[in-house]
Design a protein around this motif. Structure first.
Motif, PDB file in Angstrom:
ATOM      1  N   VAL A  11       0.818  -1.222   0.000  1.00 41.92           N
ATOM      2  CA  VAL A  11       0.000   0.000   0.000  1.00 41.92           C
ATOM      3  C   VAL A  11       0.849   1.268   0.000  1.00 41.92           C
ATOM      4  O   VAL A  11       0.443   2.297  -0.542  1.00 41.92           O
TER       5      VAL A  11
ATOM      6  N   SER B 166      -3.278  -5.602  -4.455  1.00 41.99           N
ATOM      7  CA  SER B 166      -3.939  -4.330  -4.161  1.00 41.99           C
ATOM      8  C   SER B 166      -5.435  -4.567  -3.980  1.00 41.99           C
ATOM      9  O   SER B 166      -5.976  -5.599  -4.407  1.00 41.99           O
TER      10      SER B 166
ATOM     11  N   TYR C 102      -5.292 -10.646  -0.400  1.00 45.63           N
ATOM     12  CA  TYR C 102      -4.701  -9.323  -0.618  1.00 45.63           C
ATOM     13  C   TYR C 102      -3.257  -9.470  -1.101  1.00 45.63           C
ATOM     14  O   TYR C 102      -2.822  -8.796  -2.046  1.00 45.63           O
TER      15      TYR C 102
END
Length: 365
Positions: free
Chosen positions: A58, A334, A329
């Protein structure tokens, strides 16, 4: 969730040194009893490689791990339940904790005095157990007196409470801790307001010398045998070694030190994770460009209650939870890719949050 573990043990068993290793606080550590009088408090992070993996994907502005509060509680002596030494203060500090980390000395060292003159961790354990059991019996005695008359005249709720109190009393009078009593979870929930000291989850930390950190020793074996009937964890840890590790500045230096000892990781990391598991805690994550954050929940918690850990408004106005499993994930890289692959779950109020879930809550207040 504000979670607190209390480090207890007789004087000079390594409590304050362990606390320093855990929190990087500098509690005074000295070779005489009652060095710790006021409890030292430190907040420690729970090691979780999953948080770092999510942050790599992230790239958030900040990373916030989950934490546990650790309290270094003053040493105890015989007679504490009657106020001897720092007894009343010690027992009050324990009452405020969610779990107990009981440090036991399992090493010989003529340079470090023992309050009872010899090293015997099972005896040391029994000293503290007895003081806590006596305090619990005192608590029960007051409560039994309160409900006995109502129970005798047939009040159903008072009769039920009286019976549970009596089960605990008989068990404690046999020299056993409340946590090992044959009482089901529903009965325990009815008497949670007693805050029995010996009903708290406990982890025994056997403080050993360098030669015993991998395989333990005879003193550790004696402790394991003594607590076999308890619902408790036993962790072997060299507190002096952990202090040496904490003093090293780089990861490479710490890794080399551990390799030389034949250890994969430091005992402090194991202890923190064990304390987390001891309390039946799980972790879910929120992940966005502002922050990737770990949140602590209890096992079995449903989505609205998990949302309430962030803010009470999230629970009050809960509409739904958007859930991505941690492995999904990681596999897709993403949130957008997960949605595109159809792996994002939309869950309602009855969803039981899983350890490692990455969650986004929809709410309206």
């Amino acid at each position: 969730m504000a979670l607190k573990c209390g480090i207890v043990g007789l004087p000079n068993v390594g409590k304050s040194t362990l606390f320093n290793c855990l929190s990087n606080a500098k509690a005074q550590a000295a070779n005489f009893p009652f060095c710790t009088i006021e409890p030292n408090v430190g907040t420690i992070t729970v090691p979780d490689p999953r948080l770092n993996k999510l942050a790599e994907l992230v790239n958030p502005e900040r990373i916030l791990p989950t934490t546990i509060e650790i309290v270094d509680i003053a040493g105890l002596v015989k007679g504490a339940s009657k106020g001897e030494g720092l007894g009343n203060q010690f027992l009050g500090n324990i009452r405020e904790c969610d779990a107990i980390i009981h440090v036991l000395r399992c090493f010989e060292d003529g340079n470090i005095v023992h309050v009872d003159g010899s090293v015997n961790p099972v005896r040391d354990k029994d000293v503290i157990d007895m003081e806590l059991q006596l305090k619990d019996l005192e608590t029960l005695g007051k409560r039994i007196d309160k409900v006995r008359k109502q129970a005798q005249v047939g009040q159903k709720e008072s009769k039920q409470l009286f019976d549970i109190y009596e089960k605990f009393r008989i068990h404690l009078e046999q020299g056993k801790s409340a946590r090992s009593a044959d009482i089901d979870e529903k009965e325990r929930e009815l008497v949670n307001d007693l805050y029995l000291l010996t009903d708290k989850p406990v982890m025994y930390v056997c403080n050993v010398d360098e030669g015993s950190v991998v395989n333990g020793n005879a003193l550790v074996d004696a402790v394991k045998a003594a607590v076999a009937d308890e619902v408790a964890e036993v962790l072997v840890l060299g507190v002096g070694i952990e202090a040496d590790i904490a003093s090293l500045e780089t990861y490479e230096e710490r890794k080399e030190f551990l390799d030389d000892l034949g250890l994969e990781e430091g005992g402090v990391s194991k202890l923190i994770r064990s304390a987390y598991n001891l309390l039946n805690l799980k972790t879910y994550f929120t992940a966005g460009v502002k922050e990737v954050r770990a949140w602590t929940i209890t096992e079995g918690m449903k989505a609205p209650q998990a949302a309430g850990v962030i803010h009470s408004d999230f629970e009050k106005g809960f509409i739904r939870a958007e859930v991505i499993g941690y492995e999904a994930y990681l596999a897709h890289g993403s949130e957008a890719a997960v949605k595109e692959a159809g792996k994002l779950q939309v869950e309602g109020k009855e969803y039981v949050v899983k350890d490692g879930d990455v969650m986004h809550f929809r709410f309206n207040v």
